[in-house]
Design a protein around this motif. Structure first.
Motif, PDB file in Angstrom:
ATOM      1  N   ARG A  73       0.818  -1.051   0.070  1.00  0.00           N
ATOM      2  CA  ARG A  73      -0.161   0.046   0.004  1.00  0.00           C
ATOM      3  C   ARG A  73       0.917   1.103  -0.027  1.00  0.00           C
ATOM      4  O   ARG A  73       1.948   1.415   0.861  1.00  0.00           O
ATOM      5  CB  ARG A  73      -0.762   0.046   1.132  1.00  0.00           C
ATOM      6  N   PHE A  74       0.844   2.000  -0.872  1.00  0.00           N
ATOM      7  CA  PHE A  74       1.562   3.374  -1.124  1.00  0.00           C
ATOM      8  C   PHE A  74       0.680   4.309  -1.999  1.00  0.00           C
ATOM      9  O   PHE A  74      -0.190   4.064  -2.484  1.00  0.00           O
ATOM     10  CB  PHE A  74       2.697   3.182  -1.603  1.00  0.00           C
ATOM     11  N   VAL A  75       1.169   5.696  -1.928  1.00  0.00           N
ATOM     12  CA  VAL A  75       0.634   6.800  -2.493  1.00  0.00           C
ATOM     13  C   VAL A  75       1.680   7.339  -3.316  1.00  0.00           C
ATOM     14  O   VAL A  75       2.763   7.596  -2.569  1.00  0.00           O
ATOM     15  CB  VAL A  75       0.275   7.504  -1.544  1.00  0.00           C
ATOM     16  N   THR A  76       1.619   7.658  -4.529  1.00  0.00           N
ATOM     17  CA  THR A  76       2.444   8.556  -5.513  1.00  0.00           C
ATOM     18  C   THR A  76       2.007   9.918  -5.243  1.00  0.00           C
ATOM     19  O   THR A  76       0.913   9.973  -5.148  1.00  0.00           O
ATOM     20  CB  THR A  76       2.539   8.152  -6.906  1.00  0.00           C
ATOM     21  N   ALA A  77       2.761  10.819  -5.135  1.00  0.00           N
ATOM     22  CA  ALA A  77       2.296  12.291  -4.918  1.00  0.00           C
ATOM     23  C   ALA A  77       3.485  13.024  -5.625  1.00  0.00           C
ATOM     24  O   ALA A  77       4.585  12.729  -5.721  1.00  0.00           O
ATOM     25  CB  ALA A  77       2.395  12.449  -3.539  1.00  0.00           C
ATOM     26  N   LEU A  78       2.971  14.384  -6.007  1.00  0.00           N
ATOM     27  CA  LEU A  78       3.853  15.211  -6.632  1.00  0.00           C
ATOM     28  C   LEU A  78       3.802  16.695  -5.683  1.00  0.00           C
ATOM     29  O   LEU A  78       2.294  17.056  -5.728  1.00  0.00           O
ATOM     30  CB  LEU A  78       3.591  15.545  -8.006  1.00  0.00           C
TER      31      LEU A  78
END
Length: 370
Positions: A232-237
């Protein structure tokens, strides 16, 4: 509008649901009266209530059409002197029974439509709570955002975006939670809340990224299923756009690089140095890099989630995002997203495999309001 007015408004149906079935009954009745006796068209009357329901008529309208079809069957039987014959009575009974069945189907359909409308209203309210609409102006910046959910009848998913103001800059985040459904929405809500809380507390974007990583890590440690540990992870900019400097600062946490649209149909993809996504345990600000790019007046930065570049046409070809966006480099943010939405839906035939979030940011060529 009064209560009575709302009731009558709810009873309004498309004109096709009344005119076409009635016209069909009239045509069948007249035709049956003038054609030879050995040709019988009256059994076709049962089509009328079915057509009314298909055009969206309510139960009362459909029942009325069915009753009119039974009356027409009786008139045809009377016209030929066989009104009380066994065959004529059975035809009238069959039309009545089939009309009643169609009315029952209308009742079930209308009930499901009301339930769906309630679910959509709740989902829309949840979207406004979760994804606050971005302002059209943020300092010297013009902004517009777009969200397209992949799941039918859904309006929210795991893609996210947010914006905040500091003393002399604007900060923007766009992200994509791995997975779908309620768990993805919950993690999106967590990250949005953490960003809104900490965006004003950290002077540098790497520090902000580390703070968001700690929030996501705590949540995953407490609530993520054991069989999904590490998955479980989240890509973010993360972006910071100063008011007085023609630059833009970015820290990427495994998220796709944005498109920079310039005057004269210029489209470039910044060469970022992305860190791993949020949720993998990198809590040291030194693990995140800061990329600085020129961003002067008249330029537009187009942020997106991978649902855009992974969209396919009927042949399985990926959507050529940069090649399509070059057509609208001079458009203001709202018009730009409108063009992309229309083009993306046409390219995919309306079927998206993943949620899509887009943000267009343009530095205004003139002064900005305080």
């Amino acid at each position: 509008m009064s209560v009575l007015g709302r009731r009558f408004a709810g009873m309004r149906q498309p004109w096709q649901s009344l005119v076409i079935p009635v016209a069909l009954i009239v045509v069948i009745t007249v035709a049956d009266a003038v054609i030879p006796v050995d040709i019988v068209l009256s059994p076709l009357l049962v089509i009328a209530p079915a057509i009314a329901a298909w055009f969206g008529a309510g139960r009362w309208t459909t029942g009325g059409i069915g009753a009119l079809a039974v009356v027409a069957q009786g008139f045809i039987g009377w016209r030929f002197g066989v009104l009380t014959s066994r065959n004529s009575l059975m035809q009238a009974l069959s039309i009545a029974l089939l009309s009643a069945l169609v009315v029952l189907i209308c009742v079930v359909r209308d009930r499901r439509s009301r339930e769906l409308a309630q679910v959509r209203s709740v989902a829309e309210a949840a979207q406004h709570v979760l994804l606050w609409p971005l302002p059209s102006r943020l300092g010297p910046l013009q902004l517009a955002c777009l969200y397209l959910a992949a799941e039918d009848q859904a309006v929210i998913g795991g893609d996210l975006y947010a914006a905040a103001r500091t003393d002399s800059a604007a900060r923007v985040m766009i992200g994509d939670v791995r997975g779908k459904g309620l768990p993805a929405i919950g993690e999106a809500a967590l990250l949005l809340g953490a960003f809104r809380e900490t965006a004003h507390e950290h002077a540098a974007l790497p520090d902000l990224a580390a703070a968001l990583e700690r929030s996501v890590a705590r949540h995953l440690a407490d609530f993520a299923p054991e069989d999904e540990a590490g998955e479980r992870f989240v890509t973010a900019l993360l972006l910071e756009i100063p008011d007085e400097e023609p630059v833009i600062r970015m820290t990427s946490c495994g998220h796709p690089a944005p498109l920079l649209l310039g005057p004269g149909n210029a489209v470039t993809v910044p060469d970022l140095r992305p860190a791993p996504p949020l949720g993998v345990g990198m809590t040291d600000p030194g693990d995140y890099t800061l990329d600085v790019l020129p961003f002067g007046p008249g330029y537009t930065l187009l942020l997106y989630t991978d649902g855009v570049i992974e969209a396919r046409d009927h042949d399985g070809t990926f959507y050529p995002f940069a090649e399509r966006a070059v057509q609208w480099t001079d458009s203001p943010p709202e018009a730009l997203l409108h063009h992309i939405e229309r083009d993306l839906v046409a390219y995919t035939g309306g079927g998206l495999d993943d949620d899509v979030a887009l943000i267009a940011i343009r530095r205004a060529p003139t002064g900005h309001p305080s």
